[in-house]
Design a protein around this motif. Structure first.
Motif, mmCIF file in Angstrom:
data_model
loop_
_atom_site.group_PDB
_atom_site.id
_atom_site.type_symbol
_atom_site.label_atom_id
_atom_site.label_comp_id
_atom_site.label_asym_id
_atom_site.label_seq_id
_atom_site.Cartn_x
_atom_site.Cartn_y
_atom_site.Cartn_z
ATOM 1 N N VAL A 243 0.837 -1.204 0.000
ATOM 2 C CA VAL A 243 0.000 0.000 0.000
ATOM 3 C C VAL A 243 0.869 1.250 0.000
ATOM 4 C CG1 VAL A 243 -1.629 1.351 1.362
ATOM 5 C CG2 VAL A 243 -1.996 -1.096 1.066
ATOM 6 N N ILE A 244 1.934 1.232 0.793
ATOM 7 C CA ILE A 244 2.841 2.381 0.851
ATOM 8 C C ILE A 244 3.409 2.675 -0.536
ATOM 9 C CG2 ILE A 244 5.079 3.177 1.717
ATOM 10 C CD1 ILE A 244 4.474 1.652 4.302
ATOM 11 N N VAL A 245 3.883 1.635 -1.214
ATOM 12 C CA VAL A 245 4.503 1.818 -2.525
ATOM 13 C C VAL A 245 3.475 2.251 -3.559
ATOM 14 C CG1 VAL A 245 5.639 0.620 -4.431
ATOM 15 C CG2 VAL A 245 6.403 0.242 -2.078
ATOM 16 N N ILE A 246 2.334 1.561 -3.600
ATOM 17 C CA ILE A 246 1.340 1.821 -4.635
ATOM 18 C C ILE A 246 0.712 3.200 -4.480
ATOM 19 C CG2 ILE A 246 -0.893 1.086 -5.549
ATOM 20 C CD1 ILE A 246 -0.009 -1.798 -4.856
ATOM 21 N N SER A 247 0.399 3.584 -3.248
ATOM 22 C CA SER A 247 -0.314 4.850 -3.035
ATOM 23 C C SER A 247 0.619 6.060 -2.939
ATOM 24 C CB SER A 247 -1.162 4.768 -1.767
ATOM 25 O OG SER A 247 -0.337 4.649 -0.618
ATOM 26 N N GLN A 248 1.885 5.842 -2.566
ATOM 27 C CA GLN A 248 2.792 6.970 -2.320
ATOM 28 C C GLN A 248 4.038 6.927 -3.195
ATOM 29 O OE1 GLN A 248 1.897 9.460 -0.228
ATOM 30 N NE2 GLN A 248 -0.018 8.342 0.031
ATOM 31 N N ALA A 249 3.994 6.183 -4.283
ATOM 32 C CA ALA A 249 5.188 6.033 -5.122
ATOM 33 C C ALA A 249 5.705 7.366 -5.644
ATOM 34 C CB ALA A 249 4.890 5.094 -6.295
ATOM 35 N N SER A 250 4.804 8.210 -6.132
ATOM 36 C CA SER A 250 5.244 9.477 -6.725
ATOM 37 C C SER A 250 5.944 10.377 -5.709
ATOM 38 C CB SER A 250 4.056 10.202 -7.359
ATOM 39 O OG SER A 250 4.467 11.409 -7.965
ATOM 40 N N PRO A 251 5.336 10.688 -4.558
ATOM 41 C CA PRO A 251 6.062 11.537 -3.599
ATOM 42 C C PRO A 251 7.335 10.893 -3.059
ATOM 43 C CG PRO A 251 4.000 10.733 -2.652
ATOM 44 C CD PRO A 251 3.969 10.429 -4.107
ATOM 45 N N ILE A 252 7.341 9.566 -2.899
ATOM 46 C CA ILE A 252 8.552 8.892 -2.434
ATOM 47 C C ILE A 252 9.696 9.113 -3.425
ATOM 48 C CG2 ILE A 252 9.617 6.629 -2.082
ATOM 49 C CD1 ILE A 252 6.994 5.699 -0.840
ATOM 50 N N LEU A 253 9.418 8.901 -4.702
ATOM 51 C CA LEU A 253 10.464 9.052 -5.723
ATOM 52 C C LEU A 253 10.899 10.508 -5.875
ATOM 53 C CD1 LEU A 253 9.150 6.586 -8.455
ATOM 54 C CD2 LEU A 253 11.052 6.235 -6.868
ATOM 55 N N GLN A 254 9.950 11.434 -5.756
ATOM 56 C CA GLN A 254 10.306 12.844 -5.883
ATOM 57 C C GLN A 254 11.156 13.320 -4.717
ATOM 58 O OE1 GLN A 254 7.105 15.569 -7.264
ATOM 59 N NE2 GLN A 254 5.876 13.733 -7.597
ATOM 60 N N GLN A 255 10.813 12.873 -3.510
ATOM 61 C CA GLN A 255 11.521 13.346 -2.322
ATOM 62 C C GLN A 255 12.829 12.587 -2.091
ATOM 63 O OE1 GLN A 255 8.749 13.201 0.971
ATOM 64 N NE2 GLN A 255 7.148 14.209 -0.227
ATOM 65 N N THR A 256 12.837 11.281 -2.397
ATOM 66 C CA THR A 256 14.016 10.467 -2.128
ATOM 67 C C THR A 256 15.059 10.550 -3.238
ATOM 68 O OG1 THR A 256 12.648 8.920 -0.880
ATOM 69 C CG2 THR A 256 14.802 8.138 -1.555
ATOM 70 N N LEU A 257 14.585 10.484 -4.487
ATOM 71 C CA LEU A 257 15.510 10.438 -5.622
ATOM 72 C C LEU A 257 15.519 11.717 -6.446
ATOM 73 C CD1 LEU A 257 14.787 6.794 -6.879
ATOM 74 C CD2 LEU A 257 16.560 7.569 -5.278
ATOM 75 N N GLY A 258 14.663 12.683 -6.075
ATOM 76 C CA GLY A 258 14.624 13.943 -6.798
ATOM 77 C C GLY A 258 14.015 13.844 -8.181
ATOM 78 N N TYR A 259 13.130 12.864 -8.398
ATOM 79 C CA TYR A 259 12.502 12.697 -9.710
ATOM 80 C C TYR A 259 11.531 13.840 -10.000
ATOM 81 C CZ TYR A 259 14.124 7.900 -10.613
ATOM 82 O OH TYR A 259 14.888 6.799 -10.880
ATOM 83 N N ALA A 260 11.428 14.204 -11.266
ATOM 84 C CA ALA A 260 10.382 15.116 -11.705
ATOM 85 C C ALA A 260 9.046 14.377 -11.685
ATOM 86 C CB ALA A 260 10.682 15.619 -13.115
ATOM 87 N N PRO A 261 7.937 15.093 -11.533
ATOM 88 C CA PRO A 261 6.631 14.424 -11.480
ATOM 89 C C PRO A 261 6.360 13.510 -12.667
ATOM 90 C CG PRO A 261 6.406 16.706 -10.798
ATOM 91 C CD PRO A 261 7.822 16.539 -11.278
ATOM 92 N N ALA A 262 6.767 13.914 -13.864
ATOM 93 C CA ALA A 262 6.502 13.097 -15.055
ATOM 94 C C ALA A 262 7.257 11.774 -14.986
ATOM 95 C CB ALA A 262 6.882 13.862 -16.310
ATOM 96 N N ALA A 264 8.347 10.309 -12.219
ATOM 97 C CA ALA A 264 7.761 9.536 -11.127
ATOM 98 C C ALA A 264 6.491 8.837 -11.596
ATOM 99 C CB ALA A 264 7.470 10.437 -9.939
ATOM 100 N N ALA A 265 5.694 9.533 -12.423
ATOM 101 C CA ALA A 265 4.452 8.947 -12.930
ATOM 102 C C ALA A 265 4.729 7.714 -13.782
ATOM 103 C CB ALA A 265 3.681 9.984 -13.746
ATOM 104 N N LEU A 266 5.838 7.729 -14.520
ATOM 105 C CA LEU A 266 6.204 6.570 -15.321
ATOM 106 C C LEU A 266 6.408 5.341 -14.443
ATOM 107 C CD1 LEU A 266 7.156 5.188 -17.942
ATOM 108 C CD2 LEU A 266 9.446 6.101 -17.476
ATOM 109 N N PHE A 267 7.063 5.528 -13.307
ATOM 110 C CA PHE A 267 7.330 4.390 -12.442
ATOM 111 C C PHE A 267 6.092 3.949 -11.663
ATOM 112 C CE2 PHE A 267 11.695 5.509 -13.335
ATOM 113 C CZ PHE A 267 12.282 4.252 -13.432
ATOM 114 N N ILE A 268 5.101 4.819 -11.560
ATOM 115 C CA ILE A 268 3.820 4.374 -10.999
ATOM 116 C C ILE A 268 3.248 3.264 -11.874
ATOM 117 C CG2 ILE A 268 1.429 5.049 -10.549
ATOM 118 C CD1 ILE A 268 2.465 7.794 -9.743
ATOM 119 N N SER A 269 3.342 3.435 -13.196
ATOM 120 C CA SER A 269 2.877 2.401 -14.115
ATOM 121 C C SER A 269 3.720 1.133 -13.987
ATOM 122 C CB SER A 269 2.931 2.911 -15.559
ATOM 123 O OG SER A 269 2.086 4.022 -15.733
#
Length: 363
Positions: A243-262, A264-269
């Motif tokens: 649940v943590i990964v599926i629901s919070q993947a985008s903010p986790i990747l943006q805050q931890t790895l500095g990913y841009a929203p776009a 991060a959205a790719l890795f949600i898929s």
């Protein structure tokens, strides 16, 4: 077993594949809730409601879908799988159709949250119990296919809903989808058939390896056992990782790895694909390795993936362990139904799984 019983078992053994396909189509439609993320922003844009207020609608539908088997367990127990799905189809479709006519926030809660959520609660748990009854000899595979079909909602319906809203508008999109889902699910329910008497006994021995305690417990008896509460506790904790990964993947990747929203959205898929793959792979493996052994492996991977994510910041490892956690979520979803049948017997699996389904809401 009489000659007539043997003949009916053989005939149903061939027909059950059609029943499984129908159940999967029904689950694909019921999985529309996973496309919520593409609905939330257009709703906010049209009505100007607060983000948190609109997001609450999804929470309501999840709670209603997980609580429906508990609240209406007595009614569901007296229904055939076909009738239960038909009732769910009417509720689900009517809720979405009515949401297309909403003008106030409470109507979104009532129509989308409560009514369509209850519809899913009638459909999905009953279908998961049904596919396990269809394949007592390959319950992991059947459960994996059913949960994978349900989980495909994010992949299939998100772009469909987005395209429909762009073409005909938000309200019309809700109404079209409501009619479409109700029609498809009702048609699919006509192809469902109950396994004949003696089917489980004839098909299960090759794969059963024992059915838990060997007793068939109804839900009242099940909830008085220690095994029930241990399963609820363990599965709830295990599902939290996914649940943590599926629901919070985008903010986790943006805050931890500095990913841009776009990005991060790719890795949600990607993680959604891991979730779906885990449902089928782990479910199928359980038919070969055994339910308990497979569940133990999935739980161990959940623990290791969360522990690794707590101490590593390396990009490749973060992505790897998040994908593992997502696949474990799918695996636990596919194992819950056959494990419930093994621990408490297959006779009351519909009502028992309906109770056990609450672990998703708790997680």
């Amino acid at each position: 077993m009489t000659a007539n019983t043997t003949a009916s078992v053989r005939a149903f053994a061939d027909r059950r594949w059609l029943c499984l396909i129908s159940a999967m189509v029904i689950c694909v439609c019921a999985g529309f809730g996973y496309a919520w993320s593409v609905l939330q922003t257009p709703i906010i844009a049209r009505f100007g409601w607060a983000d948190s207020g609109v997001a609450l609608a999804y929470t309501i539908t999840v709670v209603c879908s997980t609580m429906a088997p508990l609240l209406f367990g007595g009614l569901i127990r007296r229904m055939s799988s076909r009738l239960c799905v038909a009732v769910g189809a009417v509720l689900f479709g009517a809720g979405l159709f009515a949401a297309g006519l909403m003008s106030q926030l409470w109507q979104l809660y009532l129509f989308y949250g409560v009514i369509s959520g209850l519809g899913v609660g009638f459909i999905y748990p009953s279908m998961m119990a049904y596919v396990v009854r269809l394949f007592p000899d390959r319950s992991g595979m059947a459960s994996g296919l059913g949960t994978a079909a349900y989980g495909s909602g994010a992949i299939l319906w998100a772009p469909t809903a987005a395209a429909l809203m762009e073409k005909v508008g938000l309200g019309s999109a809700f109404r079209v989808l409501g009619v479409l889902f109700a029609a498809v699910i009702l048609l699919g329910s006509l192809l469902l058939a109950e396994p004949p008497e003696g089917f489980h006994a004839a098909m299960a021995p090759a794969a059963s390896g024992g059915q838990g305690s060997g007793a068939d417990l109804n839900r009242g008896q099940m909830v008085r056992t220690g095994a029930f509460y241990r399963m609820v506790a363990v599965f709830t904790c295990g599902l939290v990782a996914g649940v943590i990964v599926i629901s919070q993947a985008s903010p986790i990747l943006q805050q931890t790895l500095g990913y841009a929203p776009a990005r991060a959205a790719l890795f949600i898929s990607v993680f959604s694909a891991c979730n779906m793959a885990g449902r089928f792979v782990w479910g199928s493996l359980s038919d070969r390795l055994g339910l308990v052994n497979t569940a133990g492996a999935v739980f161990l991977l959940c623990i290791l993936s969360m522990a690794a994510l707590a101490v590593t910041g390396t990009e490749g490892l973060v992505l790897l362990f998040m994908g593992v956690a997502a696949s474990c979520y799918g695996g636990l979803a596919s194992l819950l139904t056959p494990l419930t049948a093994r621990m408490f017997g297959p006779r009351y699996i519909t009502e028992n799984y309906g109770v056990m389904y609450v672990v998703f809401g708790l997680a």
